[in-house]
Design an enzyme around this catalytic site. Structure first.
Site, PDB file in Angstrom:
ATOM      1  N   GLY A 211       0.831  -1.210   0.000  1.00  0.00           N
ATOM      2  CA  GLY A 211       0.000   0.000   0.000  1.00  0.00           C
ATOM      3  C   GLY A 211       0.851   1.240   0.000  1.00  0.00           C
ATOM      4  N   ASN A 212       0.235   2.352   0.336  1.00  0.00           N
ATOM      5  CA  ASN A 212       0.985   3.603   0.386  1.00  0.00           C
ATOM      6  C   ASN A 212       0.440   4.475   1.522  1.00  0.00           C
ATOM      7  OD1 ASN A 212      -1.164   5.429  -0.729  1.00  0.00           O
ATOM      8  ND2 ASN A 212      -1.020   3.897  -2.349  1.00  0.00           N
ATOM      9  N   ARG A 213       1.048   5.651   1.681  1.00  0.00           N
ATOM     10  CA  ARG A 213       0.748   6.452   2.866  1.00  0.00           C
ATOM     11  C   ARG A 213      -0.344   7.501   2.660  1.00  0.00           C
ATOM     12  NH1 ARG A 213       6.274   8.742   4.779  1.00  0.00           N
ATOM     13  NH2 ARG A 213       4.995   9.409   6.536  1.00  0.00           N
ATOM     14  N   SER A 214      -1.104   7.385   1.581  1.00  0.00           N
ATOM     15  CA  SER A 214      -2.138   8.399   1.332  1.00  0.00           C
ATOM     16  C   SER A 214      -3.260   8.290   2.364  1.00  0.00           C
ATOM     17  CB  SER A 214      -2.703   8.208  -0.076  1.00  0.00           C
ATOM     18  OG  SER A 214      -3.732   9.126  -0.280  1.00  0.00           O
ATOM     19  N   ALA A 278      -3.953   7.604  -4.519  1.00  0.00           N
ATOM     20  CA  ALA A 278      -2.641   7.053  -4.854  1.00  0.00           C
ATOM     21  C   ALA A 278      -2.874   5.576  -5.172  1.00  0.00           C
ATOM     22  CB  ALA A 278      -1.696   7.216  -3.674  1.00  0.00           C
TER      23      ALA A 278
END
Ligand code: CTP
Length: 403
Positions: A211-214, A278
Site C-alpha cells: 500500500g501507500n501512505r495516502s 494514490a
C-alpha cells in the site's frame, strides 16, 4: 476604482471592530478558512481590548497589524488593499461605520477600506439605541448607496440587560451572506463529479498488503468543496478512515481492481474525474489465501497495475475534464508536464512529497499545471483551499464550449 485582487481569488480581509462580538469572529475566521478562503485579519486598535493580535495571528497563521505606523516599509494598507478579493468587517461598531461612511483613514482597517475596490460586507453589532440612532441609520444608508452590503443585526439579548436589534448574527448566516457575494453557492450545480481518494492496497495474504501512505484527506477535501458548490459528487474512497460527508455518495474500495471496476461503472456519466487517490503501482501475482509463514516471505512476485487514469482518459469525451495528482520528490514540474501529456489530462496538481511532508497533513504545497502550459502555484495552503482553487479551474474548463 480599479481592483487588482489576488490570483487565487480567495483573499479576504477580515476587519474587526471594537465590540464584544469580536470573540465570535474567531469562529467566523475558522469557517472562512474551512471554505477555502485565505484570511488576513485587520483589527482596529480598539478591538484589541477584546481579542488580542496574538489570537488573530495564531488563528489566521498570518501577521496582524492594526495601525499604519507598524511595519512602515511594507506599506501594509496599499498591499492589503491590492491583495484583497473581499473585505468582510464584523463586528462593525457605530464608530467604525461612521468613520467608513465619512471616508476617514485613521487606522489600518479604514485605510484598507478606502484604498480597496473589492466587494465589502459589513456586519454591525451594537446596542439597539446606537443602531437605531439617526446618525447610524444615515451612515448605514450612505454605505449601502456606495455599494457596501450591510447586514442587519439580529434581535435578541445583548451585553448587560439590553434586549433588541443589535446582536451579531450567527456565523452560518454571515457565511451564507458572504457566499452570496462571492457567488459560489452553486457554481457547480448540475455537474457530476467523480472523485477518488486514499490509497489502494494489494493483498499479499489475509494480513499483509502492498500500500501507500495516502490518508485520503485531499480527495475528501475536494468532495466537500464540490458538494458545497452544488455538484453531485461520488467519492470512491480507498482505505480512508475519514468521516462521511453529507450529500456525497461514498463508495469504499480496497484494491486497484475494485477501484477500476467502480470507476468504469461511473466514468461515462461524470462531467469531471478528479483522481486524488494514490494507486498502488503493482500487485502480487498470486495473493495467498493463507497467511504466509515468515520464512516463505523472501520474495513476492509482482505484476504492474493498469494505469486507471490513463486508460479512462483514452476513452474520454470532449466535454469531460480529467484531473490527476502527482506526488514527486524530484524535478517536479518537468516530470509533471510529461505525466500530464502522457496521461492525456486537463490538469495535474503536483506536490512535493519529499520527506513525507504532505501525507496525513492538512496542508499542501505544489503547482497546478494545465494542458495549455499554465502554472498556478499553491504555496503552503490547506487542502480545502487547494480543493477550491482546483475546482475553479475545473469549472472554467467545464464551461468552455466543446470545439
Ligand atoms: N494513477 C492511476 N493509476 C495508476 C497510477 C496512477 O490512475 N496505476 C493516477 C493517480 O491517481 C494520479 C495520477 O495517475 O492521479 C498520477 O499518479 P502517479 O503515482 O504520480 O503516476 P505514475 O504513473 O504512477 O507515475 P510514476 O512513474 O511517477 O510513479
Amino acid at each position: 476604482m480599479s481592483r487588482s485582487g489576488s490570483s487565487s481569488g480567495r483573499e479576504v480581509i477580515l476587519g474587526i471592530g471594537g465590540g464584544i462580538a469580536a470573540y465570535k469572529s474567531c469562529d467566523l475566521l475558522r469557517r472562512l478558512q474551512e471554505y477555502g478562503f485565505l484570511v488576513t485579519v485587520v483589527p482596529t486598535p480598539a478591538s484589541l481590548n477584546f481579542v488580542g493580535a496574538t489570537t488573530w495571528e495564531a488563528l489566521s497563521g498570518r501577521p496582524v497589524l492594526s495601525e499604519v505606523w507598524q511595519d512602515v516599509p511594507s506599506v501594509a494598507h496599499i498591499n492589503l488593499a491590492n491583495r484583497a478579493d473581499y473585505i468582510l468587517i464584523g463586528p462593525a461598531t457605530a464608530d467604525l461605520i461612521a468613520r467608513i461612511a465619512q471616508g476617514r483613514a485613521d487606522d489600518l482597517l479604514t485605510n484598507v477600506v478606502l484604498a480597496s475596490g473589492a466587494p465589502k460586507l459589513i456586519v454591525p453589532a451594537m446596542h439597539p439605541q446606537m443602531w437605531l440612532n439617526p446618525s447610524t441609520v444615515a451612515n448605514v444608508e450612505t454605505l449601502r448607496e456606495r455599494g457596501f452590503i450591510v447586514m442587519a443585526p439580529e434581535v435578541g439579548r445583548l451585553t448587560g440587560s439590553d434586549v433588541g436589534q443589535g446582536r451579531f448574527p450567527e456565523t452560518a448566516k454571515i457565511i451564507e451572506q458572504f457566499q452570496e457575494i462571492v457567488g459560489w453557492n452553486s457554481d457547480l450545480l448540475g455537474y457530476r463529479l467523480l472523485i477518488t481518494a486514499g490509497g489502494t492496497r494489494e493483498p499479499i495474504d489475509p494480513v499483509r498488503f502492498i500500500g501507500n501512505r495516502s490518508s485520503g484527506k485531499q480527495g475528501y477535501a475536494v468532495a466537500l468543496a464540490a458538494v458545497t458548490r452544488g455538484a453531485r459528487v461520488q467519492l470512491i474512497a480507498a482505505n480512508c478512515e475519514l468521516p462521511d460527508i453529507e450529500g456525497v455518495e461514498i463508495i469504499p474500495v480496497e484494491t486497484t481492481a475494485d477501484m477500476a471496476r467502480e470507476l468504469d461503472e461511473r466514468f461515462f456519466e461524470c462531467d469531471a474525474l478528479i483522481m486524488c487517490a494514490a494507486v498502488a503501482d503493482a500487485r502480487p501475482v498470486r495473493p495467498s489465501i493463507e497467511k504466509i509463514k515468515k520464512n516463505e516471505l523472501e520474495s513476492i512476485e509482482l505484476e504492474p497495475n493498469p494505469d486507471l487514469l490513463a486508460s479512462l482518459a483514452a476513452k474520454k469525451s470532449l466535454s469531460q475534464v480529467l484531473v490527476g495528482f502527482a506526488a514527486e520528490t524530484q524535478d517536479h514540474l518537468e516530470n509533471a508536464a510529461q505525466k500530464l501529456l502522457r496521461k492525456n489530462l486537463d490538469l495535474l496538481y503536483v506536490n512535493d512529497v519529499s520527506g513525507g511532508a504532505i501525507f496525513g497533513s492538512d496542508m499542501t504545497r505544489g503547482t497546478i499545471i494545465t494542458r495549455d502550459g499554465g502554472e498556478i502555484v499553491v504555496s503552503e495552503a490547506s487542502k480545502d483551499t487547494l480543493a477550491n482553487v482546483l475546482l475553479d479551474q475545473v469549472n472554467f474548463r467545464l464551461s468552455l464550449p466543446n470545439v
